[in-house]
Scaffold this motif. Sequence first.
Motif, PDB file in Angstrom:
ATOM      1  N   TRP A  53      -5.550   3.252  -5.519  1.00  0.00           N
ATOM      2  CA  TRP A  53      -6.171   4.525  -5.918  1.00  0.00           C
ATOM      3  C   TRP A  53      -7.576   4.589  -5.310  1.00  0.00           C
ATOM      4  N   SER A  67       3.225   8.613  -3.394  1.00  0.00           N
ATOM      5  CA  SER A  67       2.695   7.740  -4.442  1.00  0.00           C
ATOM      6  C   SER A  67       2.024   6.533  -3.800  1.00  0.00           C
ATOM      7  N   ARG A  68       0.837   6.217  -4.253  1.00  0.00           N
ATOM      8  CA  ARG A  68       0.112   5.096  -3.655  1.00  0.00           C
ATOM      9  C   ARG A  68      -0.301   4.119  -4.731  1.00  0.00           C
ATOM     10  N   LYS A  69      -0.226   2.852  -4.392  1.00  0.00           N
ATOM     11  CA  LYS A  69      -0.655   1.825  -5.352  1.00  0.00           C
ATOM     12  C   LYS A  69      -2.189   1.757  -5.399  1.00  0.00           C
TER      13      LYS A  69
END
Length: 424
Positions: A6, A2-4
């Motif tokens: 984008w 999951s990445r903040k």
Amino acid sequence: MSRKLWLPYAQMDTAPELIRVTNAQGVYLHLDDGRKLIDGISSWWSVIHGYSHPKINAAAKDQIDRFSHMMLCGLGNDPAELLAERLVEMTPDPLQHVFFSDSGSVGVEVAMKMAIQYWGNKGTPKSRFLAFRNAYHGDTTACMSVADPSEGMHSTFRGLAPEQLFAPMPNDCGSCGGGCDHLVQVESMLAAQASELAAVIIEPLIQCAGGFRRNSPEFLKSLRRLCDQYGVLLIFDEVATGFGRTGTMFALDQAQVCPDLLVLGKGLTCGYSAHAATLASRQIYAGFNPSTASPAFMHGPTFMGNALACRIALAGLDLFVEENRLASVACTENQLERGLSNLSVEGVVDTRVLGAIGVIEVDDPKRLVGAQAFAMERGVWIRPFERYLYTMPPYVITTQEMDRVIETMRAWCESDAFQSGVGT
Ligand SMILES: Cc1ncc(COP(=O)(O)O)c(C=O)c1O
């Protein structure tokens, strides 16, 4: 994963880690692991004078100390006024009015809205556009509608983006004098649909993101003639080609053709900040004249005429004179021609050079898998896409640095990975 943050055009679960840049000077990107890379693509073609240019830095700092932004409604600022004057001076006489906006995409939207509202104000409403296959004009809704219709965004956003007409784009039509098949098709579309068409939109001389297909000055002259004949406006999108990229300040200078609307972005602000300009002819501007009770143009982004962006743009324009940028582009063009034209290896179907644009077109995108990592090992940053291995360097690149970029591109095409067509 999951990445903040984008990322653009990326499947986030499989997107590779970003390569971290901690500093950038001239043509060099300095990475957090101590490596430095020559930026062969000028940060999506925008950093035309190189990173951290002392004169642009000084102008930007001075403007920040005064103020960075001032709404362009009721309040004015010198940089916006001066930049509008400079752009009008630099472009053909009919283009007399400048509307600023925040990005190339919005600049194109502005041109499209101006064209539609112009016809509405005249009492002959027309709202469709004739665009070209392979075109790219940005990612906002109206821009997507005039981008290549078989490309992914059309199917994804069907129903949102309006349906437009598309003509085939010539490829390297070096000597077409007005009678080529492409023009015949454009003419028949105009003849059949002129009553609905607000404008024709084209990237003059070369489509960049759409695959570097070239159209000739003669093609553009004929297009101008046909638009006049059928009463349809002509929009040039010079977001990518403007500010020296094709060898002249604007692509329209080589064609000696003046559009009704001209869109500029990217190099306008030298990669320092986002901004765009839509230039309109006297005729378009007159179509919004209060004396004819015509409604005002209905657009007004918060950051239009941003003082910091305009001050940066003015400093960048000064550098074209002070540091003779077009001469540098001519040297780069010569070097690219010498370096790429004799590349004859299996899998390379074409090489193309125009100004500070050098392209190797290959037969299969698989051949370019691994090219970016290969280039990084040689100290060069490039980002091939589809079947195109290309460079669009900052104009301040030296001959030695340009040689390194060209040698790297050639070396990849001569490598076993390229030849086996499976990358590394
Ligand atoms: C010809 C052209 N028009 C418009 C755009 C969109 O500009 P921006 O990314 O600043 O919105 C681009 C971007 O690559 C472009 O190449």
